[in-house]
Design a protein around this motif. Sequence first.
Motif, PDB file in Angstrom:
ATOM      1  N   ARG A   1       0.831  -1.207   0.000  1.00 28.67           N
ATOM      2  CA  ARG A   1       0.000   0.000   0.000  1.00 28.67           C
ATOM      3  C   ARG A   1       0.869   1.261   0.000  1.00 28.67           C
ATOM      4  NH1 ARG A   1      -3.142   1.157   5.320  1.00 28.67           N
ATOM      5  NH2 ARG A   1      -4.367  -0.681   4.761  1.00 28.67           N
ATOM      6  N   LEU A   2       1.792   1.336   0.935  1.00 33.37           N
ATOM      7  CA  LEU A   2       2.595   2.551   1.076  1.00 33.37           C
ATOM      8  C   LEU A   2       3.455   2.816  -0.161  1.00 33.37           C
ATOM      9  CD1 LEU A   2       3.738   4.944   2.674  1.00 33.37           C
ATOM     10  CD2 LEU A   2       5.325   3.360   3.798  1.00 33.37           C
ATOM     11  N   PHE A   3       4.153   1.775  -0.629  1.00 31.94           N
ATOM     12  CA  PHE A   3       5.085   2.009  -1.732  1.00 31.94           C
ATOM     13  C   PHE A   3       4.365   2.125  -3.071  1.00 31.94           C
ATOM     14  CE2 PHE A   3       7.587   0.886   1.834  1.00 31.94           C
ATOM     15  CZ  PHE A   3       8.675   1.741   1.726  1.00 31.94           C
ATOM     16  N   GLY A   4       3.123   1.643  -3.120  1.00 27.98           N
ATOM     17  CA  GLY A   4       2.284   1.914  -4.287  1.00 27.98           C
ATOM     18  C   GLY A   4       1.925   3.393  -4.309  1.00 27.98           C
ATOM     19  N   ARG A   5       1.520   3.915  -3.170  1.00 24.01           N
ATOM     20  CA  ARG A   5       1.128   5.328  -3.122  1.00 24.01           C
ATOM     21  C   ARG A   5       2.328   6.250  -3.368  1.00 24.01           C
ATOM     22  NH1 ARG A   5      -3.083   4.843   2.024  1.00 24.01           N
ATOM     23  NH2 ARG A   5      -4.866   4.174   0.760  1.00 24.01           N
ATOM     24  N   LEU A   6       3.503   5.777  -3.004  1.00 22.97           N
ATOM     25  CA  LEU A   6       4.702   6.599  -3.204  1.00 22.97           C
ATOM     26  C   LEU A   6       5.263   6.445  -4.625  1.00 22.97           C
ATOM     27  CD1 LEU A   6       6.515   6.057   0.232  1.00 22.97           C
ATOM     28  CD2 LEU A   6       5.167   8.030  -0.499  1.00 22.97           C
TER      29      LEU A   6
ATOM     30  N   PHE B   1      -0.831   6.952   9.673  1.00 21.26           N
ATOM     31  CA  PHE B   1      -1.141   7.905   8.601  1.00 21.26           C
ATOM     32  C   PHE B   1      -1.697   7.234   7.342  1.00 21.26           C
ATOM     33  CE2 PHE B   1       1.881  10.454  11.036  1.00 21.26           C
ATOM     34  CZ  PHE B   1       1.348  11.738  10.950  1.00 21.26           C
ATOM     35  N   CYS B   2      -0.941   6.265   6.824  1.00 19.54           N
ATOM     36  CA  CYS B   2      -1.267   5.749   5.499  1.00 19.54           C
ATOM     37  C   CYS B   2      -2.252   4.584   5.601  1.00 19.54           C
ATOM     38  CB  CYS B   2       0.023   5.340   4.779  1.00 19.54           C
ATOM     39  SG  CYS B   2      -0.183   5.406   2.997  1.00 19.54           S
ATOM     40  N   ARG B   3      -3.396   4.894   6.210  1.00 17.23           N
ATOM     41  CA  ARG B   3      -4.454   3.891   6.373  1.00 17.23           C
ATOM     42  C   ARG B   3      -5.130   3.657   5.027  1.00 17.23           C
ATOM     43  NH1 ARG B   3      -7.223   6.636  11.729  1.00 17.23           N
ATOM     44  NH2 ARG B   3      -5.382   6.495  13.050  1.00 17.23           N
TER      45      ARG B   3
ATOM     46  N   LEU C   1      -4.676   9.521   6.237  1.00 16.45           N
ATOM     47  CA  LEU C   1      -4.711  10.801   6.951  1.00 16.45           C
ATOM     48  C   LEU C   1      -3.402  11.510   6.597  1.00 16.45           C
ATOM     49  CD1 LEU C   1      -5.736   9.388  10.454  1.00 16.45           C
ATOM     50  CD2 LEU C   1      -7.234  10.499   8.783  1.00 16.45           C
ATOM     51  N   CYS C   2      -3.427  12.303   5.532  1.00 20.17           N
ATOM     52  CA  CYS C   2      -2.173  12.795   4.965  1.00 20.17           C
ATOM     53  C   CYS C   2      -1.525  13.993   5.683  1.00 20.17           C
ATOM     54  CB  CYS C   2      -2.353  13.095   3.495  1.00 20.17           C
ATOM     55  SG  CYS C   2      -2.853  11.612   2.575  1.00 20.17           S
ATOM     56  N   PRO C   3      -2.309  14.914   6.275  1.00 24.64           N
ATOM     57  CA  PRO C   3      -1.617  16.054   6.887  1.00 24.64           C
ATOM     58  C   PRO C   3      -0.647  15.586   7.973  1.00 24.64           C
ATOM     59  CG  PRO C   3      -3.964  16.516   6.682  1.00 24.64           C
ATOM     60  CD  PRO C   3      -3.773  15.063   6.332  1.00 24.64           C
ATOM     61  N   GLY C   4       0.592  16.050   7.873  1.00 23.20           N
ATOM     62  CA  GLY C   4       1.607  15.663   8.853  1.00 23.20           C
ATOM     63  C   GLY C   4       2.399  14.429   8.456  1.00 23.20           C
ATOM     64  N   CYS C   5       2.019  13.786   7.342  1.00 26.40           N
ATOM     65  CA  CYS C   5       2.745  12.573   6.913  1.00 26.40           C
ATOM     66  C   CYS C   5       4.172  12.944   6.501  1.00 26.40           C
ATOM     67  CB  CYS C   5       2.017  11.931   5.724  1.00 26.40           C
ATOM     68  SG  CYS C   5       3.026  10.681   4.884  1.00 26.40           S
ATOM     69  N   PRO C   6       5.168  12.217   7.004  1.00 27.77           N
ATOM     70  CA  PRO C   6       6.561  12.555   6.670  1.00 27.77           C
ATOM     71  C   PRO C   6       6.936  12.272   5.212  1.00 27.77           C
ATOM     72  CG  PRO C   6       6.470  10.579   8.044  1.00 27.77           C
ATOM     73  CD  PRO C   6       5.072  11.122   7.982  1.00 27.77           C
TER      74      PRO C   6
ATOM     75  N   ILE D   1       6.580  13.598  -1.292  1.00 31.25           N
ATOM     76  CA  ILE D   1       7.016  12.716  -2.401  1.00 31.25           C
ATOM     77  C   ILE D   1       5.913  11.731  -2.783  1.00 31.25           C
ATOM     78  CG2 ILE D   1       9.507  12.855  -1.968  1.00 31.25           C
ATOM     79  CD1 ILE D   1       9.196  10.143  -0.447  1.00 31.25           C
ATOM     80  N   CYS D   2       4.699  11.967  -2.267  1.00 30.98           N
ATOM     81  CA  CYS D   2       3.620  10.995  -2.472  1.00 30.98           C
ATOM     82  C   CYS D   2       2.769  11.350  -3.695  1.00 30.98           C
ATOM     83  CB  CYS D   2       2.733  10.958  -1.228  1.00 30.98           C
ATOM     84  SG  CYS D   2       1.405   9.747  -1.376  1.00 30.98           S
ATOM     85  N   LEU D   3       2.395  10.313  -4.460  1.00 32.00           N
ATOM     86  CA  LEU D   3       1.560  10.539  -5.650  1.00 32.00           C
ATOM     87  C   LEU D   3       0.079  10.568  -5.302  1.00 32.00           C
ATOM     88  CD1 LEU D   3       3.233   8.020  -8.156  1.00 32.00           C
ATOM     89  CD2 LEU D   3       3.844  10.403  -7.679  1.00 32.00           C
TER      90      LEU D   3
HETATM   91  S1  SF4 Z   1       0.722  11.456   1.905  1.00 29.86           S
HETATM   92 FE1  SF4 Z   1       1.430   9.898   3.352  1.00 29.86          FE
HETATM   93  S2  SF4 Z   1      -0.430   9.144   4.369  1.00 29.86           S
HETATM   94 FE2  SF4 Z   1      -1.056  10.225   2.532  1.00 29.86          FE
HETATM   95  S3  SF4 Z   1      -1.250   8.614   0.975  1.00 29.86           S
HETATM   96 FE3  SF4 Z   1       0.796   9.520   0.813  1.00 29.86          FE
HETATM   97  S4  SF4 Z   1       2.135   8.222   2.061  1.00 29.86           S
HETATM   98 FE4  SF4 Z   1       0.007   7.775   2.636  1.00 29.86          FE
END
Ligand code: SF4
Length: 217
Positions: free
Chosen positions: A149-154, A195-197, A201-206, A210-212
Amino acid sequence: MNNLLDIYQRLTNHYGTRNWWPAETPFEVIVGAILTQNTNWKNVETAIFNLRQKNALTTDAILQLDLETLEQLIRPSGFFRQKAQRLQLFCLYLQDHYAGSLDALFAQKLDLVRDELLRLKGIGPETADAILLYAGRLPSFVVDAYTNRLFGRLGILSGDEKYADVRDLFMSQLPKDIQLYSEYHALIINHCKQFCRKKPLCPGCPCADICLEKQPN
Ligand code: SF4
């Protein structure tokens, strides 16, 4: 710094060291890795507590329990009949082939132990890699649904990769460092819970910059 190390650094800076896996002994790691299949960790903790109360966190003790008693002790972890069999099968294998010694099992080359574990009923790649990394202290990266999930979103995974492809990607791009692999897997889980449920919940995500798939929330 490559992307995977950059993300590792971001997560470490944000969450600190996780000191995973939550267990007192390597054998307990293995029990937890088998019991956590298809359930949440809280349920596993209850099952492990039950086993501890009965002094049943050793190979011998698990084998001495009759199957029905073992099933009842681990019942909170769900699929308890299947899992009781799997635990006893693992213990029997260890006893028959390594005189019950985990040290002897893990003294072999990583790929050999991994192949052996994967031949045991009910141990798939994720469980095998968790056992190798956290019980055997061997450098085998653990991939799970959170990783995908995380690395797909990134934008690092497309979603079409198989388990082996994702593991190969991490193991080819990261140094073969047991501590780094242990922490990275724990950090991914932590990040996907905080965060990456599923609904992030994106605000504050480290990793937001770099997230798509960053959401405005
Ligand atoms: S910004 Fe962070 S929490 Fe939001 S989708 Fe991207 S990696 Fe997940």
